[in-house]
Motif scaffolding. Structure first.
Motif, short mmCIF file in Angstrom:
data_model
loop_
_atom_site.label_atom_id
_atom_site.label_comp_id
_atom_site.label_asym_id
_atom_site.label_seq_id
_atom_site.Cartn_x
_atom_site.Cartn_y
_atom_site.Cartn_z
N SER A 2 -9.27 16.14 -13.41
CA SER A 2 -10.30 15.85 -12.41
C SER A 2 -11.59 15.40 -13.12
N HIS A 3 -12.51 14.85 -12.31
CA HIS A 3 -13.77 14.39 -12.89
C HIS A 3 -14.67 15.56 -13.25
N TYR A 4 -15.63 15.30 -14.13
CA TYR A 4 -16.61 16.32 -14.45
C TYR A 4 -17.43 16.65 -13.21
N GLN A 5 -17.50 17.92 -12.88
CA GLN A 5 -18.29 18.34 -11.72
C GLN A 5 -19.69 18.71 -12.23
N PHE A 101 -17.27 23.19 -24.68
CA PHE A 101 -18.11 22.33 -23.85
C PHE A 101 -17.16 21.36 -23.14
N GLU A 102 -17.17 21.38 -21.80
CA GLU A 102 -16.11 20.68 -21.06
C GLU A 102 -16.13 19.16 -21.24
N ILE A 103 -17.27 18.64 -21.67
CA ILE A 103 -17.41 17.19 -21.86
C ILE A 103 -16.37 16.65 -22.85
N PHE A 104 -15.95 17.47 -23.85
CA PHE A 104 -14.94 16.99 -24.81
C PHE A 104 -13.66 16.58 -24.09
N ARG A 105 -13.27 17.40 -23.08
CA ARG A 105 -12.04 17.09 -22.34
C ARG A 105 -12.19 15.78 -21.58
N PHE A 106 -13.32 15.63 -20.90
CA PHE A 106 -13.48 14.45 -20.05
C PHE A 106 -13.61 13.18 -20.89
N ASP A 107 -14.36 13.27 -22.00
CA ASP A 107 -14.53 12.07 -22.83
C ASP A 107 -13.22 11.68 -23.51
#
Ligand SMILES: Cc1ncc(COP(=O)(O)O)c(C=O)c1O
Length: 347
Positions: A2-5, A101-107
């Motif tokens: 899913s997208h970053y919330q 840090f969840e940004i690693f997953r999304f990037d």
């Protein structure tokens, strides 16, 4: 995936949910912003002075530093530069020890990479053997955060050296040091011996500049080169340039905040002991608190009283945990008073 919330835009209460400096930036920054002239705003920004100031602060040469529009942009550039595989090639892998840090997953997903998550130990100590076991010939990036978010736990620099020696040629180890000022620990002095390591820093947290968006990447010029190409040429604006130069001239402001962070953490630990909550000792400006089945009552009760704290229960290994920023002492005291009120009312 899913997208970053994005956390909801809550600005009318006490923001203790995004690890910001709730005392704000140095007054010197405001003065520097007020001194900006119309022509400076009319021109594309120059970066030499800001880069030199950042390099001086970090004790490196200007060739080793790249500014970014927040460390978030730097992380995206790392993912794009290192995780995009050529056509008809198996996807490259990014190893991420969790909780992270969840940004690693999304990037990683945006760059087309495959995420390889390493699950946490129960005490959140750094899972070195598990990270080493997750590295494969397809590993192109290992994303580490020191001290970690959301746990606040620092990893030994020796572990970073071991991982840097274990990754395949062409891969990088990214060390996110967003909270390094609070730990007083950095891998930067060791970079010359480890050219496959890139360190990320931000001025959002300790320096209170999150609204202006400025961070940087530090590493060997040849390792930074593909990352630089993935950052838009003028991504850092003139206000951030003026701000960072001024902020780095006022290290007393930083010192004052660091002292308050230490005091706030001690106050929060004592409050947890009184209230029967658990906590992980933090090397950062926030504390991960175990509230078990009282999480929802605490987060909602604080919210109703205008204090925002972050439920981290859905992060790997973090069931029943909330994260609270520990910065300005007066703000921590307000938060503790509300925690006491909410938990006592729930009894
Ligand atoms: C580990 C980590 N890295 C990077 C960032 C983002 O930094 P910036 O505000 O410079 O984009 C954060 C912000 O919460 C963070 O926790």
């Amino acid at each position: 995936m899913s997208h970053y919330q994005k956390p909801p835009e809550l600005y009318d209460g006490l923001r203790l949910h995004q690890n910001e400096n709730t005392g704000g930036c140095s007054p010197k920054v405001i003065e520097a912003l007020a001194r900006l002239r119309p022509d400076q705003i009319g021109f594309y920004p120059p970066y030499a002075d800001a880069t030199a100031a950042v390099a001086r602060y970090l004790g490196v040469s200007v060739e080793q530093v790249t500014l970014a529009n927040g460390l978030d942009e730097g992380i995206m550039a790392v993912a794009v530069a290192y995780l995009r595989a050529p056509a008809r090639h198996d996807p490259f892998e990014a190893v991420v020890p969790e909780p992270a840090f969840e940004i690693f997953r999304f990037d990683t997903a945006v760059a087309g990479g495959t995420l390889v998550q390493v699950m946490p130990r129960s005490d959140f100590s750094f899972p070195l053997d598990e990270v080493l076991a997750a590295i494969t010939p397809r590993t192109r990036a290992v994303f580490l955060t020191n001290p970690n978010n959301p746990t606040g736990v620092a990893m030994p620099l020796e572990a970073i050296r071991t991982i840097a020696a274990a990754v395949p040629s062409g891969a990088i180890v990214f060390v996110d040091e967003a909270y390094a000022e609070f730990a007083g620990l950095s891998f930067i002095p060791q970079l010359p011996a480890h050219p496959n390591v890139v360190v990320g820093r931000t001025f959002s947290k300790a320096f209170g500049l999150a609204g202006l968006r400025i961070g940087c990447l530090v590493g060997a010029p040849e390792t930074l080169d593909p990352i630089r190409r993935a950052i838009p040429v003028y991504s850092v604006n003139i206000a951030a340039v003026a701000a960072i130069v001024a902020a780095l001239q006022d290290l007393d402001h930083l010192g004052n905040y660091l002292r308050q962070v230490a005091e706030s953490k001690a106050l929060l630990y004592a409050a947890c002991d009184r209230l029967g909550l658990t906590y992980v000792k933090s090397s950062s400006n926030f504390v991960l608190i175990g509230a078990g089945n009282r999480v929802d009552a605490l987060v909602q009760g604080a919210f109703d009283r205008g204090i925002y704290i972050r439920n981290r229960s859905t992060e790997p290994g973090c069931a029943g945990r909330i994260r609270i920023a520990a910065g300005i002492v007066e703000h921590t005291q307000r938060c503790i008073a509300v925690m006491e009120e909410v938990l006592c009312a729930a009894r």
